[in-house]
Scaffold this motif. Sequence first.
Motif, PDB file in Angstrom:
ATOM      1  N   PRO A  48       0.801  -1.226   0.000  1.00 15.34           N
ATOM      2  CA  PRO A  48       0.000   0.000   0.000  1.00 15.34           C
ATOM      3  C   PRO A  48       0.833   1.273   0.000  1.00 15.34           C
ATOM      4  CG  PRO A  48      -0.868  -1.598   1.565  1.00 15.34           C
ATOM      5  CD  PRO A  48       0.451  -2.132   1.087  1.00 15.34           C
ATOM      6  N   TRP A  49       2.009   1.229   0.620  1.00 15.10           N
ATOM      7  CA  TRP A  49       2.836   2.434   0.657  1.00 15.10           C
ATOM      8  C   TRP A  49       3.238   2.876  -0.734  1.00 15.10           C
ATOM      9  CZ3 TRP A  49       7.544   2.632  -1.653  1.00 15.10           C
ATOM     10  CH2 TRP A  49       8.152   1.413  -1.975  1.00 15.10           C
ATOM     11  N   ARG A  50       3.376   1.909  -1.685  1.00 21.55           N
ATOM     12  CA  ARG A  50       3.786   2.252  -3.043  1.00 21.55           C
ATOM     13  C   ARG A  50       2.717   3.117  -3.720  1.00 21.55           C
ATOM     14  NH1 ARG A  50       7.805   0.105  -6.106  1.00 21.55           N
ATOM     15  NH2 ARG A  50       8.095  -1.548  -4.575  1.00 21.55           N
ATOM     16  N   ARG A  51       1.454   2.734  -3.513  1.00 19.51           N
ATOM     17  CA  ARG A  51       0.369   3.554  -4.060  1.00 19.51           C
ATOM     18  C   ARG A  51       0.369   4.938  -3.412  1.00 19.51           C
ATOM     19  NH1 ARG A  51      -4.270   3.529  -6.763  1.00 19.51           N
ATOM     20  NH2 ARG A  51      -3.993   1.375  -7.378  1.00 19.51           N
ATOM     21  N   HIS A  52       0.557   4.977  -2.093  1.00 19.84           N
ATOM     22  CA  HIS A  52       0.522   6.259  -1.380  1.00 19.84           C
ATOM     23  C   HIS A  52       1.629   7.192  -1.865  1.00 19.84           C
ATOM     24  CE1 HIS A  52       0.203   9.199   1.787  1.00 19.84           C
ATOM     25  NE2 HIS A  52       1.448   8.976   2.144  1.00 19.84           N
ATOM     26  N   VAL A  53       2.834   6.656  -2.017  1.00 22.96           N
ATOM     27  CA  VAL A  53       3.972   7.507  -2.371  1.00 22.96           C
ATOM     28  C   VAL A  53       3.996   7.844  -3.856  1.00 22.96           C
ATOM     29  CG1 VAL A  53       6.492   7.593  -2.509  1.00 22.96           C
ATOM     30  CG2 VAL A  53       5.388   6.708  -0.447  1.00 22.96           C
ATOM     31  N   LEU A  54       3.806   6.842  -4.724  1.00 24.23           N
ATOM     32  CA  LEU A  54       4.041   7.029  -6.155  1.00 24.23           C
ATOM     33  C   LEU A  54       2.792   7.357  -6.964  1.00 24.23           C
ATOM     34  CD1 LEU A  54       6.637   4.184  -6.753  1.00 24.23           C
ATOM     35  CD2 LEU A  54       7.068   6.632  -6.575  1.00 24.23           C
ATOM     36  N   ILE A  55       1.616   7.095  -6.422  1.00 23.95           N
ATOM     37  CA  ILE A  55       0.386   7.432  -7.147  1.00 23.95           C
ATOM     38  C   ILE A  55      -0.298   8.625  -6.485  1.00 23.95           C
ATOM     39  CG2 ILE A  55      -1.862   6.626  -7.944  1.00 23.95           C
ATOM     40  CD1 ILE A  55      -0.721   3.812  -8.032  1.00 23.95           C
ATOM     41  N   ASP A  56      -0.596   8.520  -5.195  1.00 29.35           N
ATOM     42  CA  ASP A  56      -1.219   9.646  -4.503  1.00 29.35           C
ATOM     43  C   ASP A  56      -0.292  10.855  -4.474  1.00 29.35           C
ATOM     44  OD1 ASP A  56      -3.322   7.963  -4.044  1.00 29.35           O
ATOM     45  OD2 ASP A  56      -2.766   7.493  -1.972  1.00 29.35           O
ATOM     46  N   GLY A  57       1.023  10.610  -4.578  1.00 34.83           N
ATOM     47  CA  GLY A  57       1.986  11.707  -4.551  1.00 34.83           C
ATOM     48  C   GLY A  57       2.317  12.283  -5.911  1.00 34.83           C
ATOM     49  N   ALA A  58       1.620  11.822  -6.962  1.00 39.08           N
ATOM     50  CA  ALA A  58       1.847  12.338  -8.313  1.00 39.08           C
ATOM     51  C   ALA A  58       0.719  13.282  -8.706  1.00 39.08           C
ATOM     52  CB  ALA A  58       1.932  11.185  -9.316  1.00 39.08           C
ATOM     53  N   ALA A  59       1.039  14.273  -9.518  1.00 36.69           N
ATOM     54  CA  ALA A  59       0.039  15.270  -9.893  1.00 36.69           C
ATOM     55  C   ALA A  59      -1.152  14.649 -10.617  1.00 36.69           C
ATOM     56  CB  ALA A  59       0.688  16.342 -10.771  1.00 36.69           C
ATOM     57  N   LEU A  60      -0.921  13.656 -11.487  1.00 39.27           N
ATOM     58  CA  LEU A  60      -2.008  13.077 -12.271  1.00 39.27           C
ATOM     59  C   LEU A  60      -2.764  11.971 -11.552  1.00 39.27           C
ATOM     60  CD1 LEU A  60      -0.554  13.024 -15.900  1.00 39.27           C
ATOM     61  CD2 LEU A  60      -1.978  14.745 -14.774  1.00 39.27           C
ATOM     62  N   ARG A  61      -2.262  11.545 -10.379  1.00 41.60           N
ATOM     63  CA  ARG A  61      -2.978  10.604  -9.518  1.00 41.60           C
ATOM     64  C   ARG A  61      -3.325   9.277 -10.199  1.00 41.60           C
ATOM     65  NH1 ARG A  61      -2.594  14.753  -6.515  1.00 41.60           N
ATOM     66  NH2 ARG A  61      -3.900  15.060  -4.675  1.00 41.60           N
ATOM     67  N   ARG A  62      -2.446   8.790 -11.044  1.00 41.99           N
ATOM     68  CA  ARG A  62      -2.693   7.470 -11.629  1.00 41.99           C
ATOM     69  C   ARG A  62      -1.367   6.791 -11.899  1.00 41.99           C
ATOM     70  NH1 ARG A  62      -1.709   6.731 -17.112  1.00 41.99           N
ATOM     71  NH2 ARG A  62      -1.669   8.562 -18.479  1.00 41.99           N
ATOM     72  N   VAL A  63      -1.423   5.485 -12.029  1.00 49.53           N
ATOM     73  CA  VAL A  63      -0.245   4.732 -12.426  1.00 49.53           C
ATOM     74  C   VAL A  63      -0.095   4.826 -13.941  1.00 49.53           C
ATOM     75  CG1 VAL A  63      -1.508   2.559 -12.692  1.00 49.53           C
ATOM     76  CG2 VAL A  63       0.935   2.499 -12.177  1.00 49.53           C
ATOM     77  N   GLY A  64       1.144   4.834 -14.418  1.00 50.47           N
ATOM     78  CA  GLY A  64       1.374   4.889 -15.850  1.00 50.47           C
ATOM     79  C   GLY A  64       1.163   3.536 -16.503  1.00 50.47           C
ATOM     80  N   GLN A  65       0.962   3.566 -17.819  1.00 46.98           N
ATOM     81  CA  GLN A  65       0.798   2.353 -18.606  1.00 46.98           C
ATOM     82  C   GLN A  65       1.963   2.241 -19.596  1.00 46.98           C
ATOM     83  OE1 GLN A  65      -1.586   0.107 -17.970  1.00 46.98           O
ATOM     84  NE2 GLN A  65      -2.287   1.468 -16.312  1.00 46.98           N
ATOM     85  N   PRO A  66       2.307   1.023 -20.029  1.00 46.21           N
ATOM     86  CA  PRO A  66       3.390   0.890 -21.008  1.00 46.21           C
ATOM     87  C   PRO A  66       3.202   1.766 -22.240  1.00 46.21           C
ATOM     88  CG  PRO A  66       2.873  -1.257 -20.100  1.00 46.21           C
ATOM     89  CD  PRO A  66       1.844  -0.304 -19.546  1.00 46.21           C
ATOM     90  N   VAL A  67       1.953   1.968 -22.659  1.00 46.18           N
ATOM     91  CA  VAL A  67       1.717   2.794 -23.842  1.00 46.18           C
ATOM     92  C   VAL A  67       2.144   4.240 -23.607  1.00 46.18           C
ATOM     93  CG1 VAL A  67      -0.685   3.380 -23.255  1.00 46.18           C
ATOM     94  CG2 VAL A  67       0.026   3.316 -25.649  1.00 46.18           C
ATOM     95  N   ASP A  68       2.099   4.713 -22.361  1.00 43.66           N
ATOM     96  CA  ASP A  68       2.552   6.075 -22.072  1.00 43.66           C
ATOM     97  C   ASP A  68       4.035   6.230 -22.401  1.00 43.66           C
ATOM     98  OD1 ASP A  68       0.095   7.144 -20.995  1.00 43.66           O
ATOM     99  OD2 ASP A  68       0.454   5.949 -19.195  1.00 43.66           O
ATOM    100  N   ILE A  69       4.814   5.224 -22.070  1.00 40.71           N
ATOM    101  CA  ILE A  69       6.245   5.256 -22.384  1.00 40.71           C
ATOM    102  C   ILE A  69       6.452   5.074 -23.882  1.00 40.71           C
ATOM    103  CG2 ILE A  69       8.493   4.251 -21.875  1.00 40.71           C
ATOM    104  CD1 ILE A  69       7.080   5.588 -19.491  1.00 40.71           C
TER     105      ILE A  69
END
Length: 262
Positions: free
Chosen positions: A200-221
Amino acid sequence: MTFAPTDLSGRTAVVTGAGQGIGFAIAGALTAAGAHVVAVDRDAGGRAALAADPRVTFVQGDVTDAALPPLLDEALDRGRRRLDILVNNAGIGRGGHALVTGDEDFRQFLDVNLVGLFRLSRWAVGRMIGTGGGAIVNTASIFGEVGAQNTAGYSASKAGVIGLTRQMATDYGPNGIRVNAVAPGLIETPLVADRIRSEPWRRHVLIDGAALRRVGQPVDIARAVRFLASDEAGFITGQILHVDGGWANCRFPRETPISADE
């Protein structure tokens, strides 16, 4: 002045780590734009999905193997293709903090993520110099610029990728060779999806802590790589493009969206 969709027709790209995840998406984005992709992966399991596309030539190989460049020469020469694009995507992740990272562990991160990338980049510029230029796109990481816990070997190797990207852009710009990198944030590959669910900490730090509030997808890269490899980025070199939902540069995001009534 006219604007048209990205067109890579007639160009050939080598993509490492193309058998799954981000590399698979990159290969798909480049072929969709008209390129022929020489897809490299050490796992023969990726061959079936990739080789079904007539615009893909599969080469089984490991980026740590000094014999890989000759294999790629053979594949390109057999198809009478020049090298226009190299995407250094293959890599390994995770690891631990310095006290639990042994010399061999640390060396493996460097061998896969940095030395292998350097070897293929050196090979690529040797071919590109003789044909008038090209584009190299490296997969770095946000963790190569921002300190992150338990990633001693990974972060150090990706920091090296960032430094090498800028250095080679300086050397080979006069030869018409552009060298850039993408720095992904949290991207939802199958392994990462498991981590998000179990940590759960990964979601809190890397998703909730990002401006767009979502996880990236391979297509984004993949879209970012396709842009940097194309003529649309013809005046861009030596750059590190953050594809992270604003995580690295927006470390104090708003708790809630702004209302139109405010």
